[in-house]
Design a protein around this motif. Structure first.
Motif, PDB file in Angstrom:
ATOM      1  N   LEU A 373      36.428  39.288  27.680  1.00  0.00           N
ATOM      2  CA  LEU A 373      36.367  40.775  28.356  1.00  0.00           C
ATOM      3  C   LEU A 373      36.915  40.620  29.783  1.00  0.00           C
ATOM      4  O   LEU A 373      36.402  39.879  30.501  1.00  0.00           O
ATOM      5  N   SER A 374      37.844  41.485  30.132  1.00  0.00           N
ATOM      6  CA  SER A 374      38.509  41.814  31.420  1.00  0.00           C
ATOM      7  C   SER A 374      38.827  42.966  31.437  1.00  0.00           C
ATOM      8  O   SER A 374      38.692  43.823  30.684  1.00  0.00           O
ATOM      9  N   LYS A 375      39.507  43.045  32.743  1.00  0.00           N
ATOM     10  CA  LYS A 375      40.194  44.471  32.854  1.00  0.00           C
ATOM     11  C   LYS A 375      41.282  44.471  33.830  1.00  0.00           C
ATOM     12  O   LYS A 375      41.703  43.656  34.557  1.00  0.00           O
ATOM     13  N   GLU A 376      42.296  45.439  33.655  1.00  0.00           N
ATOM     14  CA  GLU A 376      43.496  45.455  34.355  1.00  0.00           C
ATOM     15  C   GLU A 376      43.499  46.350  35.565  1.00  0.00           C
ATOM     16  O   GLU A 376      42.445  47.152  35.480  1.00  0.00           O
ATOM     17  N   THR A 377      44.274  46.046  36.495  1.00  0.00           N
ATOM     18  CA  THR A 377      44.445  47.009  37.550  1.00  0.00           C
ATOM     19  C   THR A 377      45.996  47.264  37.887  1.00  0.00           C
ATOM     20  O   THR A 377      46.761  46.374  37.915  1.00  0.00           O
ATOM     21  N   HIS A 378      46.293  48.626  38.053  1.00  0.00           N
ATOM     22  CA  HIS A 378      47.512  49.158  38.355  1.00  0.00           C
ATOM     23  C   HIS A 378      48.594  48.421  37.222  1.00  0.00           C
ATOM     24  O   HIS A 378      49.578  48.604  37.646  1.00  0.00           O
ATOM     25  N   ASP A 379      47.797  48.299  36.005  1.00  0.00           N
ATOM     26  CA  ASP A 379      48.637  47.902  34.884  1.00  0.00           C
ATOM     27  C   ASP A 379      49.685  46.687  35.079  1.00  0.00           C
ATOM     28  O   ASP A 379      50.413  46.332  34.205  1.00  0.00           O
ATOM     29  N   THR A 380      49.452  45.898  36.180  1.00  0.00           N
ATOM     30  CA  THR A 380      49.991  44.588  36.197  1.00  0.00           C
ATOM     31  C   THR A 380      49.214  43.552  36.337  1.00  0.00           C
ATOM     32  O   THR A 380      49.526  42.310  36.731  1.00  0.00           O
ATOM     33  N   ILE A 382      45.651  41.378  35.741  1.00  0.00           N
ATOM     34  CA  ILE A 382      44.552  41.118  34.872  1.00  0.00           C
ATOM     35  C   ILE A 382      43.411  40.504  35.962  1.00  0.00           C
ATOM     36  O   ILE A 382      43.813  39.730  36.614  1.00  0.00           O
ATOM     37  N   ARG A 383      42.137  41.117  35.795  1.00  0.00           N
ATOM     38  CA  ARG A 383      41.264  40.538  36.777  1.00  0.00           C
ATOM     39  C   ARG A 383      40.296  39.529  35.897  1.00  0.00           C
ATOM     40  O   ARG A 383      39.889  39.763  34.894  1.00  0.00           O
ATOM     41  N   PHE A 384      40.020  38.333  36.376  1.00  0.00           N
ATOM     42  CA  PHE A 384      39.153  37.382  35.935  1.00  0.00           C
ATOM     43  C   PHE A 384      38.142  37.050  37.019  1.00  0.00           C
ATOM     44  O   PHE A 384      38.371  36.446  38.037  1.00  0.00           O
ATOM     45  N   ALA A 385      36.926  37.745  36.842  1.00  0.00           N
ATOM     46  CA  ALA A 385      35.652  37.694  37.832  1.00  0.00           C
ATOM     47  C   ALA A 385      34.533  37.632  37.100  1.00  0.00           C
ATOM     48  O   ALA A 385      33.634  38.527  37.173  1.00  0.00           O
ATOM     49  N   PRO A 386      34.207  36.509  36.534  1.00  0.00           N
ATOM     50  CA  PRO A 386      33.074  36.293  35.701  1.00  0.00           C
ATOM     51  C   PRO A 386      31.836  36.256  36.488  1.00  0.00           C
ATOM     52  O   PRO A 386      31.752  36.263  37.615  1.00  0.00           O
ATOM     53  N   PRO A 387      30.547  36.419  35.829  1.00  0.00           N
ATOM     54  CA  PRO A 387      29.374  36.102  36.576  1.00  0.00           C
ATOM     55  C   PRO A 387      29.358  34.724  37.157  1.00  0.00           C
ATOM     56  O   PRO A 387      29.805  33.798  36.895  1.00  0.00           O
TER      57      PRO A 387
END
Length: 420
Positions: A373-380, A382-387
């Motif tokens: 599970l991740s999420k995009e920002t501004h469609d360019t 991909i964020r990787f920010a796990p616990p």
């Protein structure tokens, strides 16, 4: 709607689509339960959480110590409002002072509320301390900023999508280019009372400031008696490998905004922190919140801070972040030009996708299908920010899924596995 979703998932997706406002476009995963860094959907499929609710779940899902603290408090009292004193708020405020180094803290609920509190404080300080005529105070903000979604805050966003149709907006803000000291100086006027800035721009794509920028900004603010307000709603409390991202820059801001992780993954809790010389502009009836600083939230936040300290999550984040960054850079080298850049600090990393090759959303959905599970920002990006509790094994598993997804897209584009 995702055509591959099972009937059980489809039912929940359709229910939200039918009765909810359409202000979100969720990744088609219907979460049923979670524990630490793992999430399970309604069909029982397992996912690695590499998003942690934008840092709100920095302690991992349902950390047992924080859940226990919440349960103990819920058996006593949850909400009484600030009309009375309580047994949990004072200890939280003292702990916030200890970990931030600021003399006072003002608790709120959401991050946006804490930013609004900072704006009110800066304006009143500018008027009462600096002598700026009331109504003429000005605050400098960076282009590409994201400080929340209230009407005041989106009014100084430089993102058209956040603003269109929501005006008229509040005056009193001037823009500068993030990381550009000459732009800061050009935007300032004699009525500038504060600079409101993120130490890393998250929604803009995990943009790290150029070396030396914050030292220059700090010196300039000091020289001109301008408040430097650091919005660490997402960056603070260990996310970047230090307690606060401003520590990477060797500076101390005049005020600090915290949120997300402060709620321990259970509740919305935020705070505006500053020394008494600034916080004294607030007096009874000048600011408040019915739920801000409530007994349950204070108990949860206090235990969350203790967990960060006693379990060494901040220190471990630095080591884990370096490892994850290196692994993602290795994938980048395999799939150029699909991935243009990998950047960030600690466990807050952005993978920049070339839009001529793919959208970040497409890759995010493929990652979800592969159990990450991740999420995009501004469609360019991909964020990787796990616990911060993520293990090296789980990071390896997540990176391998990303590698497979990226290589698959690479081949679809006809670039070949080893194209450069």
């Amino acid at each position: 709607m995702d055509a591959t979703a099972t009937p059980a998932s489809q039912a929940y997706i359709q229910q939200e689509a039918r009765f909810g406002a359409r202000n979100y476009a969720p990744v088609p995963v219907v979460v049923d339960h979670a524990k630490d860094c793992l999430v399970w959907d309604v069909e029982g499929r397992e996912y690695i959480d590499m998003m942690s609710a934008y840092s709100s779940v920095s302690h991992g899902h349902l950390h047992p110590r924080i859940v226990a603290a919440a349960q103990r408090q819920m058996e006593k009292v949850a909400v009484m409002s600030r009309a009375y004193y309580g047994t949990t708020l004072g200890p939280l405020l003292e702990k916030l002072s200890e970990v931030t180094g600021f003399e006072r803290a003002l608790p709120m609920n959401t991050g946006a509320e804490a930013v609004e509190t900072a704006i009110k404080c800066a304006r009143r300080w500018g008027h009462r301390v600096r002598g700026i005529p009331d109504g003429e105070q000005r605050i400098l903000v960076a282009r590409g900023n994201f400080h929340g979604r209230t009407t005041t805050i989106i009014g100084f966003s430089s993102e058209p999508e956040y603003r269109i149709g929501f005006g008229p907006f509040c005056d009193g803000f001037q823009h500068f280019d993030y990381g550009d000291m000459e732009s800061v100086k050009a935007a300032a006027t004699q009525h500038t009372c504060a600079v409101l800035i993120e130490p890393i721009q998250g929604e803009a794509g995990i943009l790290v400031p150029p070396p030396g920028f914050f030292q220059q900004l700090r010196a300039w603010c000091t020289e001109h008696d301008i408040l430097l307000i650091d919005d660490e709603v997402q960056a603070g409390l260990g996310r970047t490998g230090k307690w606060f991202a401003f520590e990477h820059e060797g500076i101390r801001p005049d005020a600090l905004i915290l949120g997300k992780a402060l709620g321990g993954g259970l509740l919305p809790v935020s705070a505006f922190c500053a020394d008494d010389r600034i916080m004294k502009v607030f007096v009874p009836n000048s600011h408040g919140s019915t739920f801000g600083g409530n007994a349950l939230a204070a108990a949860v936040a206090l235990e969350g801070l203790r967990v960060l300290q006693e379990e060494g999550l901040v220190e471990h984040c630095a080591e884990k972040g370096e490892y994850l960054f290196r692994r993602l850079r290795e994938v980048q080298d395999e799939v150029r030009p699909l991935v243009r850049d990998v950047r960030g600090r600690g466990l807050w990393i952005g993978v920049d996708v070339d839009p001529s090759c793919a959208t970040a959303r497409e890759l995010v959905e493929r990652l979800a299908a592969g159990g990450v599970l991740s999420k995009e920002t501004h469609d360019t990006v991909i964020r990787f920010a796990p616990p911060l509790t993520i293990t090296f094994d789980l990071m390896d598993r997540a990176v391998e899924v990303f590698r497979r997804v990226a290589l698959e897209k690479h081949r679809e584009l006809g670039l070949g596995r080893n194209a450069v």
